[in-house]
Design a protein around this motif. Sequence first.
Motif, PDB file in Angstrom:
ATOM      1  N   TRP A 115       7.058   3.072   7.984  1.00 36.04           N
ATOM      2  CA  TRP A 115       7.861   3.948   8.819  1.00 36.04           C
ATOM      3  C   TRP A 115       8.645   4.966   7.988  1.00 36.04           C
ATOM      4  O   TRP A 115       8.782   6.138   8.382  1.00 36.04           O
ATOM      5  N   GLU A 116       9.170   4.545   6.838  1.00 40.99           N
ATOM      6  CA  GLU A 116      10.052   5.418   6.062  1.00 40.99           C
ATOM      7  C   GLU A 116       9.315   6.508   5.298  1.00 40.99           C
ATOM      8  O   GLU A 116       9.783   7.647   5.229  1.00 40.99           O
ATOM      9  N   ILE A 117       8.184   6.166   4.693  1.00 36.39           N
ATOM     10  CA  ILE A 117       7.505   7.148   3.846  1.00 36.39           C
ATOM     11  C   ILE A 117       6.061   7.385   4.276  1.00 36.39           C
ATOM     12  O   ILE A 117       5.336   8.126   3.608  1.00 36.39           O
ATOM     13  N   GLY A 118       5.638   6.752   5.384  1.00 33.78           N
ATOM     14  CA  GLY A 118       4.320   7.026   5.926  1.00 33.78           C
ATOM     15  C   GLY A 118       3.165   6.379   5.196  1.00 33.78           C
ATOM     16  O   GLY A 118       2.004   6.688   5.479  1.00 33.78           O
ATOM     17  N   LYS A 119       3.446   5.473   4.303  1.00 35.62           N
ATOM     18  CA  LYS A 119       2.374   4.844   3.526  1.00 35.62           C
ATOM     19  C   LYS A 119       1.661   3.799   4.374  1.00 35.62           C
ATOM     20  O   LYS A 119       2.308   2.952   4.998  1.00 35.62           O
ATOM     21  N   PRO A 120       0.314   3.826   4.430  1.00 38.56           N
ATOM     22  CA  PRO A 120      -0.414   2.798   5.182  1.00 38.56           C
ATOM     23  C   PRO A 120       0.005   1.393   4.756  1.00 38.56           C
ATOM     24  O   PRO A 120       0.308   1.151   3.579  1.00 38.56           O
TER      25      PRO A 120
END
Length: 514
Positions: A115-120
Motif C-alpha cells: 500500500w505504501e510504495i506500491g511494491k507487489p
Amino acid sequence: MASVVPAYAEWSNLERRMRALVPEAFDSAGRVLNLMGGEWGHPGKGKPYLSPVDGTVLGRLPMIDGNTARTAASFAAAEARSWAGQDLDARKERVTQCLAMLREQRELLALILAWEIGKPVPQSRVSVDRCITGVEWYVSHIESMVDGRKPLGLISNIASWNYPLSVLVHAVLVQVLAGNSAIAKTPTDGGLYSLTLCMALARRCGLPVSLISGSGGQLSDALVRNPEIACLSFVGGKANGRDIAAALYDRNKRYMLEMEGVNAYGIWHFSDWDGLAKQLKKGFEYGKQRCTAYPRFVVERSLMPRFLETYLPVVSALKVGHPLLAESPDAEPPALDFGPLINSQKVEELHGLMSEAEGRGAVPLFAGRLDSDRFLPDQDVSAYLAPHALLHVPRNCKLYHGEPFGPVDTLVVVDSEEELIAEMNVSNGSLVASIACDEPDTCRRVSNELRAFKVGHNGPRSRGDREEVFGGIGGSWKGCFVGGRYLVQAVTEGEPGERLFGNFHEYTQLPDTR
C-alpha cells in the motif's frame, strides 16, 4: 480476472492491526506520532499521506519543525553515550529479539509496503526477509568486525522511499548493533507505517532508535549539519546529495552518500539470448525504481535485430497492475512484475522526459498500455506507467544523461568497442554496469574502462547482501563504502589515522574485490 482487494489486505484492516500491535505509536485520533526522546509523541503538522496504489489517503505524516528535530537529535546523542556502555552480548540479544518480532509480522509488513510504495506483495516479502536475514548475518559476525573498534555515537539516516526495510531498517539495526544510537527521517513519499511499526518494535526491545518526520529543508540543520551527529547515511538523488556533501566537506563527520547514476548494460559479440531474456524480465521488477536497475542498453549494431527480437516480447508480456487485487476474497495477491510508480508526479515527469526526447529526434520503440482487467473499475491509475523504450535519445536530452528511476529504457547502437565504452559511461560514475559478451578477454578489457563500482559479466549486479561490499564511482557515491565489514567500519572508529575504503573529497580507495 482479478476483481477484489481481499479483506485481509484492505488498508482499514491493516491499520487496525497496526494500532492494536503498537498503540503507543498513535494518538487517540489514530494519527501516527514521532519517536523522539525515547517516547512516541509530537503529532506535528499533519501532511496528507497517499497510497500510489489508488490514491487512498492512508494517514498523515507527523511533520515537525527544525527546533523539535534538534531536540530529538540531542536526546538521541545522549542515548548513544549510555548505549555504547552496553556489552556486545547484550546488544546482540536485543537486536535478535527485535528480529524475531519483525519476523512474526512478516506478512503484515509486506502488505503495508504494498500500500505504501506500491511494491507487489511477493517482492515486498523479499524486502522484509532481506532485512531480517541480513541483520542476522551481522549478529553472527559482529564480534570480529568490532574488535579493536569503538562506536562513533549518533548516526543520522536519511533514505529514499523505495526500500524502507531492506535498506533503512537494516542499516539502523546494524548501526545500533555496533554500539551507536540511530535517528531516521521518514521518507515523505513512502514508508511511514512500515517504519513506524519496525521502530516501535525496536524500541520495545530497548534499542536506541528515533524516528521523525519533516521536510528535508526544515530538518537539515538537525540531521546533517548538527555537530551532535557523528555520521550521516544518505540515500537519494544527486541534487540533494551534492548539497549534503558540500555541507560536510569542512566538518569532521563520517558520511555515506548513495546517489544515482545511469547503470548501463552493454551487448557486444554475444549469443545467449534466452539467458538475456530472463534477465530483462527480472530487471523490470518494481518498475525499475531501484538504484541498481539498468535503464540503458548499449548494443552492437549487428546484434540489434536479435536484441529487439528478445527485448520486445519480454516487455510486451510484463504484468502491471494493482498489487493487491486478487481473483477472489481469500486468494493471494497477484504475482505482478510491478505496480504503480511512487506517485502520479513521477509518471508526469517521465512523460515529460520522453516527450522532450521524441521532440528532439528519439525513436519510440515501445509504448506499453495498461490492461484494465488488472485494476478496479474507475480506479485512479494516475501513478501507473507501462514500460516504454526509446532509441537514439539525443545527447541534449535529460533522459540521455539522467537516471529515469522508472520503467523507461533507452537503447543506443554502437559500431566499435570505444563507442561501447563511451556510451556506457555517460554519467559521472554509476553504481553498477554489465557487459554481455561471449569473449572473456573482451569482458575484462571493457570492464576495466567502465566507471561503475560493480561490473557484471553476462549478468546483472546488485547491492548485494551480508559480506558483499557496495558503493559507487564518481558522482554516484560520496564517503564510506558499505556492506559487510565495510559498513561496520563506516560507523565505528579504529586506530588513529586509519584510511577507510570509500570515495572521498580527498581520495578514493577501492576494495580489491567488488
